[in-house]
Scaffold this motif. Sequence first.
Motif, PDB file in Angstrom:
ATOM      1  N   PHE A   1       2.232  23.157   4.620  1.00  0.00           N
ATOM      2  CA  PHE A   1       2.351  23.908   3.360  1.00  0.00           C
ATOM      3  C   PHE A   1       1.253  23.543   2.369  1.00  0.00           C
ATOM      4  N   GLY A   2       0.338  22.651   2.747  1.00  0.00           N
ATOM      5  CA  GLY A   2      -0.776  22.277   1.881  1.00  0.00           C
ATOM      6  C   GLY A   2      -0.556  20.979   1.145  1.00  0.00           C
ATOM      7  N   LEU A   3       0.460  20.206   1.496  1.00  0.00           N
ATOM      8  CA  LEU A   3       0.735  18.942   0.818  1.00  0.00           C
ATOM      9  C   LEU A   3      -0.161  17.845   1.398  1.00  0.00           C
ATOM     10  N   THR A   4      -0.885  17.191   0.506  1.00  0.00           N
ATOM     11  CA  THR A   4      -1.757  16.094   0.920  1.00  0.00           C
ATOM     12  C   THR A   4      -1.485  14.875   0.038  1.00  0.00           C
ATOM     13  N   ALA A   5      -1.529  13.677   0.637  1.00  0.00           N
ATOM     14  CA  ALA A   5      -1.300  12.410  -0.083  1.00  0.00           C
ATOM     15  C   ALA A   5      -2.648  11.766  -0.375  1.00  0.00           C
ATOM     16  N   PHE A   6      -2.736  11.055  -1.481  1.00  0.00           N
ATOM     17  CA  PHE A   6      -3.953  10.330  -1.852  1.00  0.00           C
ATOM     18  C   PHE A   6      -3.532   9.036  -2.555  1.00  0.00           C
ATOM     19  N   GLY A   7      -4.512   8.123  -2.668  1.00  0.00           N
ATOM     20  CA  GLY A   7      -4.271   6.820  -3.316  1.00  0.00           C
ATOM     21  C   GLY A   7      -4.260   5.700  -2.283  1.00  0.00           C
ATOM     22  N   GLU A   8      -5.406   5.120  -2.064  1.00  0.00           N
ATOM     23  CA  GLU A   8      -5.540   4.006  -1.149  1.00  0.00           C
ATOM     24  C   GLU A   8      -6.203   2.842  -1.882  1.00  0.00           C
ATOM     25  N   GLN A   9      -5.928   1.666  -1.434  1.00  0.00           N
ATOM     26  CA  GLN A   9      -6.523   0.479  -2.041  1.00  0.00           C
ATOM     27  C   GLN A   9      -8.035   0.497  -1.838  1.00  0.00           C
ATOM     28  N   GLY A  10      -8.791   0.281  -2.930  1.00  0.00           N
ATOM     29  CA  GLY A  10     -10.241   0.292  -2.904  1.00  0.00           C
ATOM     30  C   GLY A  10     -10.847   1.609  -3.380  1.00  0.00           C
ATOM     31  N   ASP A  11     -10.025   2.581  -3.685  1.00  0.00           N
ATOM     32  CA  ASP A  11     -10.566   3.847  -4.210  1.00  0.00           C
ATOM     33  C   ASP A  11     -11.057   3.667  -5.639  1.00  0.00           C
ATOM     34  N   PRO A  12     -12.140   4.336  -6.025  1.00  0.00           N
ATOM     35  CA  PRO A  12     -12.566   4.287  -7.438  1.00  0.00           C
ATOM     36  C   PRO A  12     -11.480   4.880  -8.329  1.00  0.00           C
ATOM     37  N   PHE A  13     -11.352   4.277  -9.478  1.00  0.00           N
ATOM     38  CA  PHE A  13     -10.305   4.734 -10.393  1.00  0.00           C
ATOM     39  C   PHE A  13     -10.708   6.074 -10.999  1.00  0.00           C
TER      40      PHE A  13
ATOM     41  N   SER B   1     -12.331  -8.571 -12.202  1.00  0.00           N
ATOM     42  CA  SER B   1     -12.680  -9.172 -10.917  1.00  0.00           C
ATOM     43  C   SER B   1     -14.184  -9.126 -10.766  1.00  0.00           C
ATOM     44  N   ALA B   2     -14.716 -10.216 -10.167  1.00  0.00           N
ATOM     45  CA  ALA B   2     -16.148 -10.277  -9.906  1.00  0.00           C
ATOM     46  C   ALA B   2     -16.505  -9.563  -8.626  1.00  0.00           C
ATOM     47  N   ASP B   3     -15.523  -9.122  -7.864  1.00  0.00           N
ATOM     48  CA  ASP B   3     -15.775  -8.459  -6.586  1.00  0.00           C
ATOM     49  C   ASP B   3     -16.027  -6.954  -6.734  1.00  0.00           C
ATOM     50  N   VAL B   4     -15.826  -6.385  -7.918  1.00  0.00           N
ATOM     51  CA  VAL B   4     -15.993  -4.938  -8.117  1.00  0.00           C
ATOM     52  C   VAL B   4     -17.112  -4.700  -9.102  1.00  0.00           C
ATOM     53  N   THR B   5     -17.763  -3.551  -8.952  1.00  0.00           N
ATOM     54  CA  THR B   5     -18.835  -3.149  -9.873  1.00  0.00           C
ATOM     55  C   THR B   5     -18.413  -1.989 -10.765  1.00  0.00           C
ATOM     56  N   GLU B   6     -17.223  -1.485 -10.525  1.00  0.00           N
ATOM     57  CA  GLU B   6     -16.698  -0.356 -11.316  1.00  0.00           C
ATOM     58  C   GLU B   6     -15.184  -0.432 -11.266  1.00  0.00           C
ATOM     59  N   PRO B   7     -14.512   0.284 -12.149  1.00  0.00           N
ATOM     60  CA  PRO B   7     -13.050   0.251 -12.084  1.00  0.00           C
ATOM     61  C   PRO B   7     -12.560   0.712 -10.727  1.00  0.00           C
ATOM     62  N   THR B   8     -11.729  -0.132 -10.123  1.00  0.00           N
ATOM     63  CA  THR B   8     -11.302   0.127  -8.754  1.00  0.00           C
ATOM     64  C   THR B   8      -9.809  -0.101  -8.646  1.00  0.00           C
ATOM     65  N   CYS B   9      -9.201   0.710  -7.783  1.00  0.00           N
ATOM     66  CA  CYS B   9      -7.770   0.560  -7.508  1.00  0.00           C
ATOM     67  C   CYS B   9      -7.609  -0.622  -6.526  1.00  0.00           C
ATOM     68  N   VAL B  10      -7.007  -1.687  -6.998  1.00  0.00           N
ATOM     69  CA  VAL B  10      -6.845  -2.861  -6.149  1.00  0.00           C
ATOM     70  C   VAL B  10      -5.451  -2.937  -5.543  1.00  0.00           C
ATOM     71  N   GLN B  11      -4.516  -2.130  -6.080  1.00  0.00           N
ATOM     72  CA  GLN B  11      -3.154  -2.109  -5.546  1.00  0.00           C
ATOM     73  C   GLN B  11      -2.551  -0.739  -5.786  1.00  0.00           C
ATOM     74  N   VAL B  12      -1.929  -0.149  -4.751  1.00  0.00           N
ATOM     75  CA  VAL B  12      -1.282   1.159  -4.844  1.00  0.00           C
ATOM     76  C   VAL B  12       0.210   0.930  -4.811  1.00  0.00           C
ATOM     77  N   MET B  13       0.880   1.188  -5.892  1.00  0.00           N
ATOM     78  CA  MET B  13       2.323   1.008  -5.993  1.00  0.00           C
ATOM     79  C   MET B  13       3.082   2.262  -5.541  1.00  0.00           C
ATOM     80  N   ARG B  14       2.466   3.424  -5.727  1.00  0.00           N
ATOM     81  CA  ARG B  14       3.085   4.695  -5.278  1.00  0.00           C
ATOM     82  C   ARG B  14       1.981   5.711  -5.047  1.00  0.00           C
ATOM     83  N   ARG B  15       2.024   6.338  -3.935  1.00  0.00           N
ATOM     84  CA  ARG B  15       0.956   7.301  -3.621  1.00  0.00           C
ATOM     85  C   ARG B  15       1.158   8.594  -4.401  1.00  0.00           C
ATOM     86  N   GLY B  16       0.037   9.280  -4.631  1.00  0.00           N
ATOM     87  CA  GLY B  16       0.093  10.567  -5.306  1.00  0.00           C
ATOM     88  C   GLY B  16      -0.018  11.709  -4.291  1.00  0.00           C
ATOM     89  N   TYR B  17       0.346  12.924  -4.761  1.00  0.00           N
ATOM     90  CA  TYR B  17       0.350  14.096  -3.863  1.00  0.00           C
ATOM     91  C   TYR B  17      -0.264  15.299  -4.576  1.00  0.00           C
TER      92      TYR B  17
END
Length: 253
Positions: free
Chosen positions: A194-206, A219-235
Amino acid sequence: MTEKPRAADPAATGSAPGGSASAGQEAGEEPRVVIRDKRKIGKVGKTGERSGAAAAAADAAADKPAEGLVEETEVVVDEIETEAPVSGPPVVDAPAEPTEEAAQPEAPLGPELEAVRTELEERTRDLQRVTAEYANYRKRVDRDRNLVQEQATGTVLTALLPILDDLDRAREHGDLVGGFGSVADQLTTALGKFGLTAFGEQGDPFDPTLHEAVAHQTSADVTEPTCVQVMRRGYQLGDRLLRPAMVAVADPE
């Protein structure tokens, strides 16, 4: 008609002009009457009249009695004028020239024609306007139909999102095994049709349009705002966002 005087009766005198009467003729036999038609048709010239010399000769010949006749009567008929035969190709009458009334064109209609032309232009504009309105109406109806269909589908899928969240948590804990795992996979595949797709993975740019940040850290490990934890995926449903992803964001130091 002119009648000449009768000649002497041969039977009465006992003699006939030019000799004696024939042996077989009886004494009491009535004399023969001979009528000569001496109509003379002279040559007709351009004026249609016979020359005077020819007419005089014909009259003199007609007045002279013939020999051997008992009685002579002459019938004179007026001259009959005939047209001389025309030699050459036949003459074809030329077509009649058009009269002034026929040659003159019809008078212009004037105001009536202008009124008809004006009405025709108005009807043409009305038809074009109605055609354009109908085309816009069809486009609007098709767009609204698709929008209503998409909204109805989104409403149903939004109601199923909590179930998908529970399946994700069960998958993280390793509870989707055996038959339950097969059912979860089939449900996810059916909803994807029906066209439903999920998004939101750890490491995605914010992306503030897609992600909902509930926690921030550096964090010194990132160069830009980054998603470090996904609590609930988006659709998403096509290009429509049904629900943003709930994430923790790490900013560079």
